[in-house]
Design a protein around this motif. Structure first.
Motif, PDB file in Angstrom:
ATOM      1  N   ILE A   1       0.839  -1.196   0.000  1.00  0.00           N
ATOM      2  CA  ILE A   1       0.000   0.000   0.000  1.00  0.00           C
ATOM      3  C   ILE A   1       0.874   1.247   0.000  1.00  0.00           C
ATOM      4  O   ILE A   1       0.634   2.194  -0.753  1.00  0.00           O
TER       5      ILE A   1
ATOM      6  N   THR B   1       2.392   1.806  -3.398  1.00  0.00           N
ATOM      7  CA  THR B   1       1.399   2.308  -4.346  1.00  0.00           C
ATOM      8  C   THR B   1       1.167   3.789  -4.157  1.00  0.00           C
ATOM      9  O   THR B   1       1.128   4.565  -5.118  1.00  0.00           O
TER      10      THR B   1
ATOM     11  N   SER C   1      -5.299   5.635  -9.566  1.00  0.00           N
ATOM     12  CA  SER C   1      -4.292   4.898 -10.342  1.00  0.00           C
ATOM     13  C   SER C   1      -3.210   5.819 -10.892  1.00  0.00           C
ATOM     14  O   SER C   1      -3.461   6.994 -11.186  1.00  0.00           O
TER      15      SER C   1
ATOM     16  N   THR D   1      -2.484   0.637  -8.692  1.00  0.00           N
ATOM     17  CA  THR D   1      -3.807   1.125  -8.286  1.00  0.00           C
ATOM     18  C   THR D   1      -4.030   0.840  -6.806  1.00  0.00           C
ATOM     19  O   THR D   1      -3.613  -0.198  -6.294  1.00  0.00           O
ATOM     20  N   GLY D   2      -4.697   1.758  -6.122  1.00  0.00           N
ATOM     21  CA  GLY D   2      -5.103   1.547  -4.737  1.00  0.00           C
ATOM     22  C   GLY D   2      -6.422   2.248  -4.486  1.00  0.00           C
ATOM     23  O   GLY D   2      -6.740   3.244  -5.140  1.00  0.00           O
TER      24      GLY D   2
ATOM     25  N   TYR E   1     -10.026  -2.690   1.454  1.00  0.00           N
ATOM     26  CA  TYR E   1      -9.098  -2.038   0.541  1.00  0.00           C
ATOM     27  C   TYR E   1      -9.068  -2.773  -0.795  1.00  0.00           C
ATOM     28  O   TYR E   1      -9.494  -3.925  -0.934  1.00  0.00           O
TER      29      TYR E   1
ATOM     30  N   ILE F   1      -6.001  -3.078  -3.908  1.00  0.00           N
ATOM     31  CA  ILE F   1      -4.662  -2.667  -4.314  1.00  0.00           C
ATOM     32  C   ILE F   1      -4.135  -3.647  -5.351  1.00  0.00           C
ATOM     33  O   ILE F   1      -4.354  -4.859  -5.247  1.00  0.00           O
TER      34      ILE F   1
END
Length: 199
Positions: free
Chosen positions: A4, A7, A100, A118-119, A139, A141
């Motif tokens: 995370i 990202t 993203s 992407t997250g 979440y 991710i």
């Protein structure tokens, strides 16, 4: 947690590196998604014939997005939704709100390839017949790859593939009986096409 942070860092670097001349863009996507669920032991015992992985399987998915693109990097927000059922009994709905970052690579004057991260957040809704509706959040991710083809200075076609990890779960509570168990969305994959308009 490390994934995370990476990202977020990559997206931040992408935003910081965007040139002032970057174009805004908005787009629509359409594709097919397959989602994988981990069912609790109790759910497997109470619903032995239930195949959670077959509920959202090659299911039609639509999305809307908006962001900025400077020709080398792009950052964007996406909202997308997919809903499907299994034998008209199990029904699940998945919604993603995603940020993203993509790095793009020119192939010709009008074609580019991209790869990015992407997250964001996922919402899963359980809407099965005979069960109380339930909603879970978690979440999302992952990463994506694809290609872009410019039809003009303002219109661009897109095709891509994305893989996401999730942790949203939902309960199954049979009406008049009680809790049957729960299922957790563990991952999803999507292939898609889209059109972007720059302005």
């Amino acid at each position: 947690m490390r994934l995370i942070k990476l990202t977020v860092l990559a997206a931040s670097m992408g935003v910081a590196g965007m040139a002032a001349a970057a174009d805004n863009f908005a787009g629509l996507t359409w594709g097919e998604s397959t989602s994988n669920y981990d069912s609790s032991k109790r759910l497997q015992q109470q619903m032995p014939g239930a195949k959670m992985d077959d509920v959202i399987k090659n299911s039609g998915t639509w999305g809307v997005r908006a962001g900025r693109d400077n020709g080398h990097d792009r950052v964007y927000l996406t909202y997308e939704q997919v809903s499907d059922d299994y034998h008209s009994t199990l029904k699940l709905r998945q919604e993603n709100l995603l940020g993203s970052y993509d790095r793009t690579f020119s192939v010709t004057d009008s074609a580019r390839l991209y790869a990015g991260v992407t997250g964001g957040m996922t919402k899963v809704s359980q809407e099965s017949k005979g069960y109380s509706r339930d909603t879970g959040y978690g979440y999302a991710i992952g990463a994506q790859v694809g290609g872009l083809l410019a039809l003009s200075q303002a219109v661009e076609l897109e095709a891509g593939f994305r893989y996401l990890k999730h942790n949203a779960d939902v309960d199954f509570k049979e009406r008049g009986v009680g809790r049957t168990g729960n299922a957790e969305l563990s991952s999803s994959k999507q292939s898609f096409i889209g059109v972007n308009v720059k302005f």
